[in-house]
Design a protein around this motif. Structure first.
Motif, PDB file in Angstrom:
ATOM      1  N   VAL A   1       0.847  -1.199   0.000  1.00 32.82           N
ATOM      2  CA  VAL A   1       0.000   0.000   0.000  1.00 32.82           C
ATOM      3  C   VAL A   1       0.882   1.248   0.000  1.00 32.82           C
ATOM      4  O   VAL A   1       0.632   2.218  -0.714  1.00 32.82           O
ATOM      5  CB  VAL A   1      -0.954  -0.003   1.229  1.00 32.82           C
TER       6      VAL A   1
ATOM      7  N   HIS B   1       2.451   1.744  -3.395  1.00 29.64           N
ATOM      8  CA  HIS B   1       1.440   2.230  -4.325  1.00 29.64           C
ATOM      9  C   HIS B   1       1.279   3.743  -4.182  1.00 29.64           C
ATOM     10  O   HIS B   1       1.262   4.478  -5.164  1.00 29.64           O
ATOM     11  CB  HIS B   1       0.117   1.518  -4.027  1.00 29.64           C
TER      12      HIS B   1
ATOM     13  N   MET C   1      -2.293  -2.691 -10.082  1.00 29.54           N
ATOM     14  CA  MET C   1      -0.817  -2.671 -10.076  1.00 29.54           C
ATOM     15  C   MET C   1      -0.278  -3.974  -9.500  1.00 29.54           C
ATOM     16  O   MET C   1      -0.795  -4.471  -8.509  1.00 29.54           O
ATOM     17  CB  MET C   1      -0.328  -1.500  -9.188  1.00 29.54           C
TER      18      MET C   1
ATOM     19  N   TYR D   1       2.926  -5.912  -7.803  1.00 28.58           N
ATOM     20  CA  TYR D   1       4.174  -5.664  -7.079  1.00 28.58           C
ATOM     21  C   TYR D   1       4.804  -6.984  -6.654  1.00 28.58           C
ATOM     22  O   TYR D   1       4.114  -8.010  -6.553  1.00 28.58           O
ATOM     23  CB  TYR D   1       3.901  -4.838  -5.809  1.00 28.58           C
TER      24      TYR D   1
ATOM     25  N   VAL E   1       2.075  -9.526  -5.312  1.00 32.90           N
ATOM     26  CA  VAL E   1       0.841  -8.965  -4.775  1.00 32.90           C
ATOM     27  C   VAL E   1       0.232  -8.074  -5.847  1.00 32.90           C
ATOM     28  O   VAL E   1       0.920  -7.267  -6.460  1.00 32.90           O
ATOM     29  CB  VAL E   1       1.112  -8.123  -3.508  1.00 32.90           C
TER      30      VAL E   1
ATOM     31  N   LEU F   1      -2.599  -5.170  -6.528  1.00 39.89           N
ATOM     32  CA  LEU F   1      -3.364  -4.189  -5.757  1.00 39.89           C
ATOM     33  C   LEU F   1      -4.313  -3.417  -6.661  1.00 39.89           C
ATOM     34  O   LEU F   1      -3.934  -2.958  -7.738  1.00 39.89           O
ATOM     35  CB  LEU F   1      -2.383  -3.235  -5.063  1.00 39.89           C
TER      36      LEU F   1
ATOM     37  N   GLU G   1      -7.069  -0.187  -6.152  1.00 38.24           N
ATOM     38  CA  GLU G   1      -7.661   0.760  -5.216  1.00 38.24           C
ATOM     39  C   GLU G   1      -9.138   0.882  -5.549  1.00 38.24           C
ATOM     40  O   GLU G   1      -9.515   1.268  -6.651  1.00 38.24           O
ATOM     41  CB  GLU G   1      -6.953   2.121  -5.320  1.00 38.24           C
TER      42      GLU G   1
ATOM     43  N   TYR H   1      -8.794  -1.038  -0.498  1.00 38.61           N
ATOM     44  CA  TYR H   1      -8.037  -1.770  -1.518  1.00 38.61           C
ATOM     45  C   TYR H   1      -8.523  -3.207  -1.624  1.00 38.61           C
ATOM     46  O   TYR H   1      -8.996  -3.800  -0.649  1.00 38.61           O
ATOM     47  CB  TYR H   1      -6.544  -1.817  -1.161  1.00 38.61           C
TER      48      TYR H   1
ATOM     49  N   LEU I   1      -6.665  -6.709  -2.626  1.00 36.48           N
ATOM     50  CA  LEU I   1      -5.334  -7.242  -2.898  1.00 36.48           C
ATOM     51  C   LEU I   1      -5.413  -8.737  -3.094  1.00 36.48           C
ATOM     52  O   LEU I   1      -6.228  -9.420  -2.457  1.00 36.48           O
ATOM     53  CB  LEU I   1      -4.395  -6.950  -1.723  1.00 36.48           C
TER      54      LEU I   1
ATOM     55  N   LEU J   1      -8.210 -10.427  -0.867  1.00 38.94           N
ATOM     56  CA  LEU J   1      -8.688  -9.851   0.387  1.00 38.94           C
ATOM     57  C   LEU J   1      -8.960  -8.369   0.248  1.00 38.94           C
ATOM     58  O   LEU J   1      -8.451  -7.703  -0.653  1.00 38.94           O
ATOM     59  CB  LEU J   1      -7.661 -10.119   1.493  1.00 38.94           C
TER      60      LEU J   1
ATOM     61  N   LEU K   1      -8.936  -4.645   2.093  1.00 40.63           N
ATOM     62  CA  LEU K   1      -8.148  -4.000   3.131  1.00 40.63           C
ATOM     63  C   LEU K   1      -8.523  -2.531   3.224  1.00 40.63           C
ATOM     64  O   LEU K   1      -8.674  -1.859   2.211  1.00 40.63           O
ATOM     65  CB  LEU K   1      -6.659  -4.129   2.764  1.00 40.63           C
TER      66      LEU K   1
ATOM     67  N   ALA L   1      -6.849   0.691   4.481  1.00 38.90           N
ATOM     68  CA  ALA L   1      -5.519   1.148   4.890  1.00 38.90           C
ATOM     69  C   ALA L   1      -5.432   2.658   4.782  1.00 38.90           C
ATOM     70  O   ALA L   1      -5.657   3.213   3.716  1.00 38.90           O
ATOM     71  CB  ALA L   1      -4.456   0.493   4.009  1.00 38.90           C
TER      72      ALA L   1
ATOM     73  N   HIS M   1      -3.142   6.163   5.606  1.00 36.82           N
ATOM     74  CA  HIS M   1      -1.894   6.779   6.062  1.00 36.82           C
ATOM     75  C   HIS M   1      -2.218   7.818   7.130  1.00 36.82           C
ATOM     76  O   HIS M   1      -2.959   8.761   6.882  1.00 36.82           O
ATOM     77  CB  HIS M   1      -1.172   7.452   4.894  1.00 36.82           C
TER      78      HIS M   1
ATOM     79  N   LEU N   1      -4.174  -0.085   9.550  1.00 38.19           N
ATOM     80  CA  LEU N   1      -4.822  -1.085   8.699  1.00 38.19           C
ATOM     81  C   LEU N   1      -5.976  -1.732   9.452  1.00 38.19           C
ATOM     82  O   LEU N   1      -5.849  -2.032  10.634  1.00 38.19           O
ATOM     83  CB  LEU N   1      -3.855  -2.223   8.331  1.00 38.19           C
TER      84      LEU N   1
ATOM     85  N   TRP O   1      -8.114  -5.105   8.650  1.00 37.69           N
ATOM     86  CA  TRP O   1      -8.196  -6.250   7.751  1.00 37.69           C
ATOM     87  C   TRP O   1      -9.039  -7.304   8.464  1.00 37.69           C
ATOM     88  O   TRP O   1      -8.637  -7.793   9.510  1.00 37.69           O
ATOM     89  CB  TRP O   1      -6.765  -6.764   7.470  1.00 37.69           C
TER      90      TRP O   1
END
Lengths: 505, 170
Positions: A471, A474, B1, B3, B14, B16, B18, B24, B26, B33, B35, B37, B39, B47, B49
Motif C-alpha cells: 500500500v 502504491h 498494479m 508488485y 501482490v 493491488l 484501489e 483496496y 489485494l 482480500l 483491506l 488502509a 496513512h 490497517l 483487515w
C-alpha cells in the motif's frame, strides 16, 4: 553543617536524557536550569528544556563536556549558584568537584574527599575492608607491569577480572580465563582505560562465576546520617553494560536485603559521604555479597527506585546541597510494587551491537498507566557519534513483578525510533525470555541468550507487513507519477509563456 | 498494479486495486482480500483487515534496502518493487564470486584508534584488522576471510565516514 540557602540557578554539566531529567526537577523547584551544549547538541532536547544555555565547545567530549575550565566558565557566565553533574562525564571527577567549590559554587554531589576515596577502586577496597564491608579477593593495589599482573593472577587463580582503577560502566574491564589471554587483555584494558578516563591504571580481582549485580541506593545527609532506599538488580548486562534493571531483586529475601542496606550505609558513612550514592555488590550463587564499588553520583537506573519509593532523588540532592536536612528517615521509606527499566541504545543488535548514530526521522514514545520515559533525543535531532549511544530509558511500574514486566513489554512495543537502528526488539526479547520471566538470571545470561538466535515473527504479521509495504509503495508510485505529470505540464506551460513573451516583446 | 515484495529470501507477488480512497483489494498467494488502509502520516499506517486492526510504523531501512516495518512489536524488513524494476535488477545482478576479494568497510562513522595490520600482510579469517571508536566504544573489525591485506586506506587517528572502504582482503 552548611547553612541553609536557596539556589536560584543551577548549571547542568551534562547532556542527553539525564540533563533533561535534572532540568525537569529544577523547573519544578522554581530553580532556573542552565544547559551546556557542544556544537552538535545545539538543538538537543536538554537545551530546549532548560531556560538558559551556554555553548561549551566542539563535538569531542574532551573539548566540551569533559573540559573542566569550559564548564566552569559557562557557570560563571551564567552566574549560577550550583552545578549538577548528572552521571558520566565529570560527575565522579573529584578535581572538578573541588574546582567548583574553589569557584565559590556548590557541587551537587558528595565532598571531593569521599569521591577521591571511592574513585580509586583500590583505595576504596582497602577502606571498605577496614570498615568491615565484605570485598572480593583481589590485588589490593594498582598493577603496573605484566609480570605483576601475572603473579597476582596465579595467586588468585583463574578466572580473574582486570579492571580500570578510574573505571565504570565496564570500560577497561576484561575477563581473563587463562594465562594465554592475559597479555592482550592487559594491553587492551589499559588502552581503553586511557581513552575513556585518561588514566591507564588497572588492578586485578578474582572473578566470581555467574554473579548477580545488586546495588543499594543510599542517601546521606549533611550530618552524615545515611538511609537506604532499597536495591536494584542490574544483572541483565551485555559486555558489562547494564541493559535492564529492576527493583526489588527476586534473588534476595528481606533478611539479606536488610543486611545489604545496613552494610551499604556503613560504607557511605566510612568515607564521610553526603548526598545520593550507590553501593554496588556482587551476589554469588550462595547469596554471599561482596562490595564492588560505590558510584558517587546519581545512577542511570535511579528511576526504578523513584517509582517504588515514591521519591524524587534529584530534588533530595538539591535540598541536601542547599544545606537542608534529609527529607526522609529510614522508617519513612516505604517501597511499593515492582519497577523495571529498559535502556534504549542507538545500536544495531544484528551487527554485533555496533553504535548506530544518525538522524531521528520520527520518535514515538509510550504512554499510559505506570509508564515513565526519560528521553534525551527528539524527532529531527541527529544522534551524534561522539557520546554514549544510550538515548532513552523506558520504565514500568506494576503492583507486582509480572505486571511490571508485561507493562514494560507493552510500552516498548509502542516505542519506535525511526531513522536509526535501536535495540528495542532485542529488549523485548530479553523481557520475554524464560530466564527473565522466571527471575533466574545472572550477569552472563544475555550472552547465553544471544547464542540462541533471533525471535520468529508470526506469519500473520509478515502478511500484514507485506500488505502495508505494498500500500505504501502504491502511494509512493502515485505521488511520483503526479509529480512527473506536474513537471511535464509546467515545462509545457513554460515553453508557451516564453513563446508568447518572445512574440509579444 | 502488480508488485513483488521481498522478505529476506522469500518473494511474494501482490496485485493491488484501489477501490476507493483508502480501500483496496489485494491478491496475495492466491488469496483475495479487502483491506482498509489509511496513512496517518508518511510513515504511519492504520490497517483494518477482516475486523482486525494493526498500527504499522514504517522507516527506510538504514542499509537502503526497502523498509523496516514495525507491527505489534515485531520488525519485518520488506522491499517492494514493481515487476519491471525487479526484472531490471535481476538482469544486472552479477553472480557472486565466492573466493573473490572481500572489502572491509567502516560500519559506522568514527575514529580509527588502531591499525593492527600492514599492507601486504597475510591474515587469517577472524583476525583483527582495524579498531574504530564510535560513541565511546571500541570496535575491532575482523577479517572476513583468510588472505592478504591490500589497499589499506586509513591510518591511526583518521576520522572515517560510515560505509567507506578501509582495506581489501584478497
Amino acid at each position: 553543617m552548611a547553612p541553609t540557602r536557596r539556589f536560584k540557578k543551577v548549571l547542568i554539566a551534562n547532556r542527553g536524557e539525564i540533563a533533561v531529567r535534572v532540568a525537569r526537577t529544577l523547573r519544578e523547584m522554581d530553580i532556573v536550569p542552565v544547559a551546556v551544549y557542544s556544537e552538535p547538541d545545539r538543538i538537543a532536547p536538554h537545551v530546549r528544556v532548560c531556560f538558559e544555555a551556554q555553548p561549551i565547545g566542539p563535538a569531542p567530549a574532551r573539548e566540551s563536556y569533559l573540559d573542566v575550565e569550559r564548564v566552569l566558565d559557562a557557570a560563571r557566565r551564567a552566574g549560577v549558584d550550583a552545578i549538577h553533574p548528572g552521571y558520566g562525564f565529570l560527575s565522579e571527577n573529584a578535581a572538578f568537584a573541588a574546582a567548583v567549590h574553589d569557584a565559590g559554587l556548590v557541587f551537587i554531589g558528595p565532598p571531593p574527599a569521599a569521591m577521591r576515596i571511592m574513585g580509586s577502586k583500590t583505595g576504596a577496597r582497602a577502606r571498605m575492608k577496614e570498615a568491615g564491608v565484605p570485598v572480593v579477593p583481589g590485588s589490593g593495589g594498582p598493577l603496573a607491569t605484566l609480570e605483576e599482573v601475572r603473579a597476582v593472577a596465579v595467586e588468585l587463580g583463574y578466572p580473574v577480572l582486570l579492571k580500570a582503577s578510574a573505571g565504570g560502566g565496564g570500560k577497561g574491564m576484561r575477563l581473563v580465563h587463562d594465562d594465554a589471554g592475559l597479555e592482550s587483555a592487559f594491553r587492551s584494558a589499559r588502552s581503553e582505560a586511557k581513552s575513556a578516563f585518561g588514566d591507564d591504571t588497572v588492578y586485578l580481582e578474582k572473578a566470581i562465576v555467574n554473579p548477580r549485580h545488586v546495588e543499594i541506593q543510599v542517601f546521606s545527609g549533611n550530618d552524615a546520617r545515611t538511609v537506604w532506599l532499597g536495591e536494584r538488580e542490574c544483572s541483565m548486562q551485555r559486555r558489562h553494560q547494564k541493559v535492564i534493571e529492576e527493583t526489588p531483586c527476586v534473588a534476595i529475601d528481606e533478611a539479606i536485603r536488610a543486611r545489604m542496606g545496613e552494610v551499604a550505609c556503613r560504607a557511605a558513612e566510612a568515607v564521610g559521604y553526603v548526598g545520593a550514592g550507590t553501593v554496588e555488590f556482587l551476589l554469588d550463587e550462595q547469596r554471599n555479597f561482596y562490595f564492588l564499588e560505590m558510584n558517587t553520583r546519581l545512577q542511570v537506573e535511579h528511576p526504578v527506585t523513584e517509582l517504588c519509593c515514591g521519591v524524587d532523588l534529584v530534588e533530595a540532592q538539591v535540598r541536601v546541597a542547599q544545606g537542608e536536612p534529609l527529607p526522609w528517615r529510614q522508617e519513612t521509606i516505604v517501597r511499593r510494587g515492582h519497577a523495571i527499566e529498559a535502556r534504549i541504545y542507538a545500536e544495531d543488535p544484528s551487527r554485533n551491537f555496533m553504535p548506530a548514530p544518525g538522524r531521528i526521522e520520527d520518535l514515538l514514545l509510550p504512554q499510559g498507566p505506570g509508564v515513565r520515559v526519560d528521553c534525551g533525543v527528539a524527532s529531527g535531532f541527529v544522534v551524534p557519534q561522539f557520546y554514549d549511544p544510550m538515548i532513552a530509558k523506558v520504565c514500568a511500574w506494576g503492583e507486582d513483578r509480572e505486571r511490571a514486566r508485561r507493562r514494560l513489554v507493552r510500552a516498548l512495543s509502542e516505542t519506535a525510533v525511526k531513522g536509526i537502528t535501536t535495540n528495542n526488539v532485542f529488549l523485548r526479547r530479553l523481557l520475554e525470555s524464560e530466564p527473565f520471566v522466571r527471575g533466574a538470571y545472572h550477569t552472563g545470561t544475555i550472552a547465553e541468550l544471544q547464542a540462541h538466535g533471533e525471535a520468529e515473527v508470526p506469519a500473520e504479521l509478515i502478511d500484514v507487513a507485506v500488505l502495508a509495504g505494498v500500500v505504501n509503495a502504491h502511494r509512493r508510485d502515485l505521488r511520483a507519477a503526479r509529480t512527473h505529470a506536474l513537471k511535464d505540464e509546467q515545462q509545457a506551460a513554460g515553453w508557451r509563456s516564453q513563446g508568447w513573451r518572445r512574440g509579444g516583446g | 498494479m502488480r508488485y513483488v515484495a521481498l522478505i529476506g529470501d522469500q518473494e511474494r507477488e501482490v496485485e493491488l486495486t484501489e477501490l476507493a480512497a483508502g480501500r483496496y483489494q489485494l491478491s496475495m498467494n492466491g488469496r483475495t482480500l479487502q483491506l482498509d488502509a489509511r496513512h496517518v502520516s508518511d510513515t504511519t499506517l492504520s490497517l483494518i483487515w477482516d475486523q482486525q486492526a494493526f498500527n504499522v510504523e514504517l522507516e527506510a531501512a538504514p542499509n537502503g534496502k526497502g523498509e523496516n516495518i514495525l507491527v505489534r512489536g515485531h520488525v519485518v524488513n520488506v522491499e517492494v518493487l514493481d515487476l519491471r524494476t525487479l526484472r531490471l535488477r535481476r538482469a544486472q545482478e552479477v553472480k557472486a564470486v565466492h573466493d573473490g576479494p572481500a572489502e572491509v568497510t567502516a560500519p559506522m562513522p568514527g575514529k580509527v584508534v588502531d591499525v593492527l595490520v600492514r599492507d601486504g600482510q597475510e591474515v587469517n579469517e577472524g583476525q583483527g584488522l582495524i579498531v574504530v571508536e564510535a560513541m565511546k566504544m571500541e570496535n575491532e573489525l575482523r577479517s572476513p576471510r583468510a588472505g592478504v591485506v591490500r589497499d589499506l586506506r586509513v591510518r591511526k587517528g583518521d576520522t572515517v565516514e560510515g560505509g567507506v572502504s578501509l582495506c581489501v582482503v584478497g
